[in-house]
Write a protein that holds these residues in place. Structure first.
Motif, PDB file in Angstrom:
ATOM      1  N   GLN A  36       0.760  -1.176  -0.019  1.00 14.68           N
ATOM      2  CA  GLN A  36      -0.031  -0.050   0.140  1.00 14.68           C
ATOM      3  C   GLN A  36       0.783   1.353  -0.029  1.00 14.68           C
ATOM      4  N   ARG A  37       1.959   1.129  -0.700  1.00 17.37           N
ATOM      5  CA  ARG A  37       2.946   2.129  -0.794  1.00 17.37           C
ATOM      6  C   ARG A  37       2.475   3.403  -1.722  1.00 17.37           C
ATOM      7  N   ALA A  38       2.809   4.512  -1.355  1.00 15.67           N
ATOM      8  CA  ALA A  38       2.353   5.813  -2.244  1.00 15.67           C
ATOM      9  C   ALA A  38       2.881   5.642  -3.750  1.00 15.67           C
ATOM     10  N   ASN A  40       4.129   7.624  -5.696  1.00 18.03           N
ATOM     11  CA  ASN A  40       4.936   8.455  -6.095  1.00 18.03           C
ATOM     12  C   ASN A  40       6.431   8.346  -5.299  1.00 18.03           C
ATOM     13  N   ASP A  41       6.373   7.159  -4.561  1.00 21.10           N
ATOM     14  CA  ASP A  41       7.766   6.888  -3.878  1.00 21.10           C
ATOM     15  C   ASP A  41       8.689   5.682  -4.567  1.00 21.10           C
ATOM     16  N   PRO A  42       9.630   6.277  -5.188  1.00 19.31           N
ATOM     17  CA  PRO A  42      10.398   5.212  -5.875  1.00 19.31           C
ATOM     18  C   PRO A  42      11.117   4.090  -5.378  1.00 19.31           C
ATOM     19  N   LEU A  43      11.333   3.045  -5.798  1.00 18.87           N
ATOM     20  CA  LEU A  43      11.942   1.731  -5.280  1.00 18.87           C
ATOM     21  C   LEU A  43      13.575   1.634  -5.626  1.00 18.87           C
ATOM     22  N   ASP A 101      12.713  10.182 -14.169  1.00 22.62           N
ATOM     23  CA  ASP A 101      13.875   9.637 -15.195  1.00 22.62           C
ATOM     24  C   ASP A 101      15.140   9.137 -14.483  1.00 22.62           C
ATOM     25  N   THR A 102      15.145   9.326 -13.026  1.00 25.78           N
ATOM     26  CA  THR A 102      16.239   8.674 -12.407  1.00 25.78           C
ATOM     27  C   THR A 102      15.990   7.242 -11.840  1.00 25.78           C
ATOM     28  N   LEU A 103      17.138   6.759 -11.284  1.00 29.87           N
ATOM     29  CA  LEU A 103      16.846   5.434 -10.719  1.00 29.87           C
ATOM     30  C   LEU A 103      17.883   5.154  -9.633  1.00 29.87           C
ATOM     31  N   ALA A 104      17.232   4.455  -8.523  1.00 29.24           N
ATOM     32  CA  ALA A 104      18.181   4.453  -7.390  1.00 29.24           C
ATOM     33  C   ALA A 104      18.624   2.803  -7.528  1.00 29.24           C
ATOM     34  N   VAL A 105      20.032   2.676  -7.300  1.00 31.97           N
ATOM     35  CA  VAL A 105      20.592   1.311  -7.384  1.00 31.97           C
ATOM     36  C   VAL A 105      21.494   0.917  -6.568  1.00 31.97           C
ATOM     37  N   ALA A 126      13.510  -3.527  -5.191  1.00 29.57           N
ATOM     38  CA  ALA A 126      12.730  -3.889  -3.539  1.00 29.57           C
ATOM     39  C   ALA A 126      12.953  -2.697  -2.645  1.00 29.57           C
ATOM     40  N   PRO A 127      11.750  -2.422  -2.149  1.00 31.45           N
ATOM     41  CA  PRO A 127      11.715  -1.416  -1.137  1.00 31.45           C
ATOM     42  C   PRO A 127      11.595  -2.113   0.070  1.00 31.45           C
ATOM     43  N   SER A 128      11.896  -1.804   1.346  1.00 36.24           N
ATOM     44  CA  SER A 128      11.670  -2.293   2.613  1.00 36.24           C
ATOM     45  C   SER A 128      10.496  -3.323   2.479  1.00 36.24           C
ATOM     46  N   ALA A 129      10.243  -4.360   3.302  1.00 35.26           N
ATOM     47  CA  ALA A 129       9.250  -5.236   3.086  1.00 35.26           C
ATOM     48  C   ALA A 129       8.336  -4.983   4.237  1.00 35.26           C
ATOM     49  N   LEU A 178      22.526  14.180  -0.355  1.00 33.37           N
ATOM     50  CA  LEU A 178      22.223  13.132   0.346  1.00 33.37           C
ATOM     51  C   LEU A 178      20.988  13.109   0.652  1.00 33.37           C
ATOM     52  N   LEU A 179      20.093  11.995  -0.287  1.00 29.10           N
ATOM     53  CA  LEU A 179      18.678  11.873  -0.028  1.00 29.10           C
ATOM     54  C   LEU A 179      18.183  11.358   1.196  1.00 29.10           C
ATOM     55  N   ARG A 180      19.050  10.499   1.621  1.00 36.87           N
ATOM     56  CA  ARG A 180      18.794   9.768   3.034  1.00 36.87           C
ATOM     57  C   ARG A 180      19.877   9.296   3.508  1.00 36.87           C
ATOM     58  N   PRO A 181      20.197   9.755   4.920  1.00 34.65           N
ATOM     59  CA  PRO A 181      21.396   9.008   5.598  1.00 34.65           C
ATOM     60  C   PRO A 181      20.899   7.581   6.012  1.00 34.65           C
ATOM     61  N   ALA A 211      12.027  14.626  -4.859  1.00 35.66           N
ATOM     62  CA  ALA A 211      12.640  13.445  -4.670  1.00 35.66           C
ATOM     63  C   ALA A 211      11.704  12.629  -3.836  1.00 35.66           C
ATOM     64  N   PRO A 212      10.891  11.733  -4.243  1.00 33.64           N
ATOM     65  CA  PRO A 212       9.886  11.122  -3.522  1.00 33.64           C
ATOM     66  C   PRO A 212      10.583  10.146  -2.274  1.00 33.64           C
ATOM     67  N   GLY A 213       9.900   9.664  -1.257  1.00 36.98           N
ATOM     68  CA  GLY A 213      10.355   8.888  -0.566  1.00 36.98           C
ATOM     69  C   GLY A 213      10.974   9.948   0.922  1.00 36.98           C
ATOM     70  N   MET A 214      10.587  11.062   0.865  1.00 30.96           N
ATOM     71  CA  MET A 214      11.034  12.256   1.853  1.00 30.96           C
ATOM     72  C   MET A 214       9.926  12.828   2.790  1.00 30.96           C
TER      73      MET A 214
HETATM   74  P1  AMP Z   1      12.659   1.799   0.615  1.00 31.25           P
HETATM   75  O1  AMP Z   1      13.631   1.122  -0.073  1.00 31.25           O
HETATM   76  O2  AMP Z   1      11.328   1.333   1.001  1.00 31.25           O
HETATM   77  O3  AMP Z   1      13.392   2.534   2.018  1.00 31.25           O
HETATM   78  O4  AMP Z   1      12.660   2.989  -0.324  1.00 31.25           O
HETATM   79  C1  AMP Z   1      13.346   3.522  -1.249  1.00 31.25           C
HETATM   80  C2  AMP Z   1      13.952   4.865  -1.085  1.00 31.25           C
HETATM   81  O5  AMP Z   1      15.155   5.206  -2.021  1.00 31.25           O
HETATM   82  C3  AMP Z   1      12.778   5.897  -1.392  1.00 31.25           C
HETATM   83  O6  AMP Z   1      11.934   6.141  -0.436  1.00 31.25           O
HETATM   84  C4  AMP Z   1      13.516   6.998  -1.779  1.00 31.25           C
HETATM   85  O7  AMP Z   1      14.105   7.973  -0.599  1.00 31.25           O
HETATM   86  C5  AMP Z   1      14.941   6.665  -2.453  1.00 31.25           C
HETATM   87  N1  AMP Z   1      14.924   6.572  -3.685  1.00 31.25           N
HETATM   88  C6  AMP Z   1      14.630   5.476  -4.468  1.00 31.25           C
HETATM   89  N2  AMP Z   1      14.746   6.017  -5.739  1.00 31.25           N
HETATM   90  C7  AMP Z   1      14.971   7.190  -6.056  1.00 31.25           C
HETATM   91  C8  AMP Z   1      15.048   8.190  -6.997  1.00 31.25           C
HETATM   92  N3  AMP Z   1      14.995   7.910  -8.245  1.00 31.25           N
HETATM   93  N4  AMP Z   1      15.172   9.565  -6.591  1.00 31.25           N
HETATM   94  C9  AMP Z   1      15.408   9.972  -5.258  1.00 31.25           C
HETATM   95  N5  AMP Z   1      15.190   9.008  -4.225  1.00 31.25           N
HETATM   96  C10 AMP Z   1      15.139   7.793  -4.533  1.00 31.25           C
END
Ligand code: AMP
Ligand code: MG
Length: 319
Positions: A36-38, A40-43, A101-105, A126-129, A178-181, A211-214
């Motif tokens: 039930q993740r928003a 607009n919150d990227p993985l 357009d960006t991707l977290a890896v 994979a986001p947190s489970a 630094l998007l997340r410490p 940047a979603p997830g904030m």
């Molecule tokens: P989670 O794995 O549930 O802790 O969530 C992954 C987190 O990574 C997101 O909540 C964002 O903070 C961050 N994230 C993932 N992809 C992006 C992106 N393309 N741009 C900015 N932050 C991202």
């Protein structure tokens, strides 16, 4: 199961992830549904070797300087708890990065995570489970407590080592942000990059998130979390809140002897910041399970992994 579009939870060195084939848009959509993740919150996409980055990211879109930064970070921290944000390859479904357009890896160091990605023969989104907004899982039981019946499988690898999510660094901006410490400290990243990391703009308006997830409120227990300056302040809060009829629990350090004798239920996190990081989410979940209405915790120094601990406590205590 992953190749057939299923959802598999698995341990990493940070927290448990809820995985799906990152190249299968329908499987990725199921992650959002199960949590039930928003939308607009990227993985984060997990890979099993640095070379696999090219399968999901468009590295040619980075400048030479940005490419050098990426190589330096990967060389220093991979495999490990560092996530880099780069440009998404067009062949990767847009819902993996919530349309960005960006991707977290990330290349995790946990042997089970690495083996799973290799056997699946695909990058794993994979986001947190956990249920969205809730405390992240650091054991397989935590995963089941949140998601049993909504996922296909959980691989049980015992309690996770670090206990907090990965550090997220955006390499597409100047300077990097630094998007997340997280598990890797700001100082460690800055030492490798030779540049100070910028802070992302903090916002709680979901339509306008850069940047979603904030989200301000995240990583939150059911009970109200109240942060106190020190043990004396915590004892005073306890007395006050009990007088108000609240059921008060506390997250304590090993040397908080007076609070341990006075406050029940309590959960001892440990003494070092590393121990606190490892045990924080289990402590929040344990006190929630005991039905408390308020959880008290002491503020800790924001050095090293203390910056990530403070970030999570702040978001968990936000209303
Ligand atoms: P989670 O794995 O549930 O802790 O969530 C992954 C987190 O990574 C997101 O909540 C964002 O903070 C961050 N994230 C993932 N992809 C992006 C992106 N393309 N741009 C900015 N932050 C991202
Ligand atoms: Mg999460």
């Amino acid at each position: 199961m992953l190749r057939e579009g299923g959802l598999v939870a698995f341990p990493t060195e940070t927290v448990y992830g809820l995985g799906a084939n990152a190249l299968d848009a329908r499987a990725v959509a199921r992650i959002y549904e199960a949590k039930q993740r928003a939308l607009n919150d990227p993985l984060i996409v997990h890979i099993a070797a640095p070379e696999q980055l090219e399968q999901v990211a468009d590295l040619s879109a980075l400048s030479d300087l940005q490419r050098a930064r990426l190589d330096a970070l990967a060389g220093a921290f991979w495999p490990g708890p560092l996530t880099v944000v780069v440009w998404r390859k067009a062949s990767v479904p847009a819902n993996v990065s919530a349309g960005l357009d960006t991707l977290a890896v990330r290349f995790p160091s946990h042997p089970i995570a690495q083996a799973l990605i290799r056997y699946a023969q695909c990058p794993i989104a994979a986001p947190s489970a956990n249920r969205f907004g809730h405390v992240s899982p650091t054991t397989a039981q935590h995963v089941l407590d949140d998601l049993d019946g909504r996922i296909d499988l959980v691989l049980d690898g015992g309690a996770t080592q670090i206990g907090l999510e990965s550090t997220v660094v955006n390499l597409t901006t100047e300077p990097p942000q630094l998007l997340r410490p997280g598990g890797v400290t700001r100082a460690q990243v800055e030492a490798v990059l030779g540049v100070a990391l910028a802070a992302p703009v903090q916002q709680n308006d979901e339509s306008a998130m850069p940047a979603p997830g904030m989200l301000t409120r995240h990583y939150a227990p059911r009970a109200r979390l109240v942060l106190c300056a020190d043990e004396d302040a915590l004892l005073a809060q306890h007395a006050f809140l009990k007088g108000q009829g609240e059921l008060v629990g506390a997250l304590l350090m090993r040397d908080h002897a007076r609070a341990q004798a006075t406050i029940h239920p309590h959960f001892v996190l440990g003494q070092t910041l590393e121990e606190v990081a490892r045990n924080l989410y289990a402590g929040l979940r344990a006190l929630d399970a005991q039905g408390v209405s308020v959880i008290l915790a002491v503020r800790l120094p924001e050095v090293g992994v203390g910056e990530a601990i403070a970030d999570r406590l702040r978001r968990a205590s936000a209303r």
